[in-house]
Design a protein around this motif. Structure first.
Motif, PDB file in Angstrom:
ATOM      1  N   GLY A   1       0.845  -1.239   0.131  1.00  0.00           N
ATOM      2  CA  GLY A   1       0.155   0.068  -0.084  1.00  0.00           C
ATOM      3  C   GLY A   1       0.885   1.421  -0.132  1.00  0.00           C
ATOM      4  N   VAL A   2       2.217   1.345  -0.069  1.00  0.00           N
ATOM      5  CA  VAL A   2       2.976   2.459  -0.183  1.00  0.00           C
ATOM      6  C   VAL A   2       3.399   2.530  -1.546  1.00  0.00           C
ATOM      7  CG1 VAL A   2       3.511   2.121   2.511  1.00  0.00           C
ATOM      8  CG2 VAL A   2       5.110   1.299   0.705  1.00  0.00           C
ATOM      9  N   LEU A   3       3.888   3.924  -1.827  1.00  0.00           N
ATOM     10  CA  LEU A   3       4.617   4.367  -3.077  1.00  0.00           C
ATOM     11  C   LEU A   3       6.115   3.648  -3.012  1.00  0.00           C
ATOM     12  CD1 LEU A   3       3.085   7.757  -3.333  1.00  0.00           C
ATOM     13  CD2 LEU A   3       2.915   5.722  -4.961  1.00  0.00           C
ATOM     14  N   PRO A   4       6.651   3.484  -4.236  1.00  0.00           N
ATOM     15  CA  PRO A   4       8.029   2.799  -4.201  1.00  0.00           C
ATOM     16  C   PRO A   4       9.031   3.696  -3.102  1.00  0.00           C
ATOM     17  CG  PRO A   4       7.188   2.778  -6.427  1.00  0.00           C
ATOM     18  CD  PRO A   4       6.268   3.639  -5.429  1.00  0.00           C
ATOM     19  N   GLN A   5       9.029   4.931  -3.040  1.00  0.00           N
ATOM     20  CA  GLN A   5       9.996   5.487  -2.426  1.00  0.00           C
ATOM     21  C   GLN A   5       9.755   5.329  -0.699  1.00  0.00           C
ATOM     22  OE1 GLN A   5      10.303   8.225   0.044  1.00  0.00           O
ATOM     23  NE2 GLN A   5      12.397   8.212  -0.001  1.00  0.00           N
ATOM     24  N   ALA A   6       8.769   5.150  -0.256  1.00  0.00           N
ATOM     25  CA  ALA A   6       8.724   4.692   1.062  1.00  0.00           C
ATOM     26  C   ALA A   6       8.911   3.342   1.560  1.00  0.00           C
ATOM     27  CB  ALA A   6       7.111   5.304   1.474  1.00  0.00           C
TER      28      ALA A   6
ATOM     29  N   VAL B   1      20.270   4.634   6.646  1.00  0.00           N
ATOM     30  CA  VAL B   1      20.572   5.472   7.654  1.00  0.00           C
ATOM     31  C   VAL B   1      20.069   6.967   7.535  1.00  0.00           C
ATOM     32  CG1 VAL B   1      22.547   6.569   9.043  1.00  0.00           C
ATOM     33  CG2 VAL B   1      22.480   3.971   8.550  1.00  0.00           C
ATOM     34  N   THR B   2      20.618   7.454   6.119  1.00  0.00           N
ATOM     35  CA  THR B   2      20.312   8.855   5.686  1.00  0.00           C
ATOM     36  C   THR B   2      18.827   8.782   4.945  1.00  0.00           C
ATOM     37  OG1 THR B   2      21.214   8.577   3.604  1.00  0.00           O
ATOM     38  CG2 THR B   2      22.535   9.419   5.172  1.00  0.00           C
ATOM     39  N   GLY B   3      18.387   7.761   4.524  1.00  0.00           N
ATOM     40  CA  GLY B   3      16.933   7.884   3.833  1.00  0.00           C
ATOM     41  C   GLY B   3      16.945   8.314   2.582  1.00  0.00           C
ATOM     42  N   SER B   4      18.507   8.487   2.031  1.00  0.00           N
ATOM     43  CA  SER B   4      18.649   9.152   0.567  1.00  0.00           C
ATOM     44  C   SER B   4      19.375   8.217  -0.402  1.00  0.00           C
ATOM     45  CB  SER B   4      19.294  10.441   0.615  1.00  0.00           C
ATOM     46  OG  SER B   4      20.742  10.253   1.536  1.00  0.00           O
TER      47      SER B   4
END
Length: 342
Positions: free
Chosen positions: A18-23, A84-87
């Motif tokens: 149910g989430v988008l790919p980034q999340a 860790v950074t989420g990026s």
């Protein structure tokens, strides 16, 4: 499994549902592609500054261990999404296959070289081999494939510059585009961070007619920008020490502070330095992926600073061409990128 139209890549999400790919915690980069996807043979990953710095420091700068960490992240998550950074970063490669319903069908051809202008944190990616790690400029040479959704932004690589030069600039092309929108003639602009995005932001602020102050912890970095004519004044300071930054910005502006502050730092805890340096009713653009929204919002409230706080969006209409044109118009800036970042 036959794939259907899926412009946001929802079917590529492994978990949680149910989430988008980034999340997503993990994506599925398996083949075949869907009718509205692009398949890219990947040559280079440009890891974003905050992520690369964190990985590099965690392994004491050892290139082989950096490669191991990146392989591990991509193998576990199906994308380059630093936990860790989420990026992530972005990539360049060559088109292998174009889904018949992808918006680029009829525009791109198999074999065309492109840069993806969406984050690796939402790009399904499979790495077969890592062929080189360029620690000095945050680039990793790989063999593998990636999948771009119908909503994913891309740019054809220019013919008048090397791929690695275009990659370095396009990696941060959202930053100067935001500067173009936010800075007016006569403004005093503080650019925090003198790396890739900082250099481009200084150049764009000068294009807009601003007085530019470059701030970095490195004397050499800010001196370089000033010698290239990209900064009118410089400050050497630790941006994680906001009171120190405030006093130095006051001295550089005769107490007036800055109409606009652009945060391009690659480390956490620089939010308050940016907020204290801006005028009341000024604008702070946080382009750094190390930014904490909570720290920025509550920090501004806590010091009674009525300023517009903008979270830098890596996408803006025309951002790729604007950034490449900055390199074309400023030969010394281009040379800096070729020597330091490409």
């Amino acid at each position: 499994m036959a794939r259907t139209l899926d412009p946001y890549g929802l079917s590529r999400v492994v978990r949680p549902a149910g989430v988008l790919p980034q999340a997503a915690e993990a994506l599925d980069p398996s083949l075949p592609i869907g009718p509205d996807e692009l398949l890219i043979d990947v040559d280079h990953l440009n890891i974003d500054a905050a992520s690369f710095k964190q990985i590099k420091e965690s392994v004491a700068g050892d290139a082989e261990r950096i490669a191991t960490v990146v392989r591990g992240i991509v193998g576990e998550r199906g994308k380059m999404h630093n936990p860790v950074t989420g990026s992530g970063g972005m990539l360049i490669g060559r088109i292998r296959e174009i889904g018949e319903n992808h918006p680029a069908a009829g525009v791109l051809q198999v074999g065309d070289r492109i840069a993806t202008l969406v984050s690796l944190t939402l790009t399904p990616l499979q790495i077969e081999a890592i062929e080189g790690v360029h620690v000095a400029n945050e680039r990793i040479d790989v063999k593998g494939h990636a999948i771009l959704f119908a909503t994913g932004v891309w740019a054809r690589l220019p013919s008048d510059m090397a791929d690695t030069l275009a990659l370095a600039a396009l990696d941060v092309c959202g930053a100067p585009a935001l500067v173009q929108r936010s800075v007016e003639k006569g403004h005093t602009v503080l650019v925090l961070g003198a790396g890739k995005s900082g250099a481009l932001c200084c150049a764009q602020a000068k294009e807009n007619g601003a007085r530019v102050i470059a701030l970095d912890i490195s004397q050499k970095a800010v001196d370089t920008l000033q010698s290239l004519g990209l900064a009118d004044a410089t400050i050497v300071a630790d941006a994680t020490r906001p009171v120190e930054v405030l006093e130095k910005v006051k001295a550089a502006t005769d107490g007036a502070l800055c109409e606009v502050v652009i945060n391009c730092g690659s480390v956490p805890r620089t939010e308050m330095a940016s907020i204290l340096a801006v005028q009341d009713r000024g604008t702070v653009v946080f382009f750094s992926t190390a930014t904490s929204f909570t720290a920025a919002a509550l920090g501004a409230e806590g010091v009674g600073k009525d300023a517009d706080l903008l979270i830098g969006n890596g996408y803006a209409h025309g951002h790729a061409e604007l950034t490449l044109d900055l390199l074309r118009k400023h030969p010394r800036l281009r040379k800096l990128f070729e020597e330091r970042f490409a």
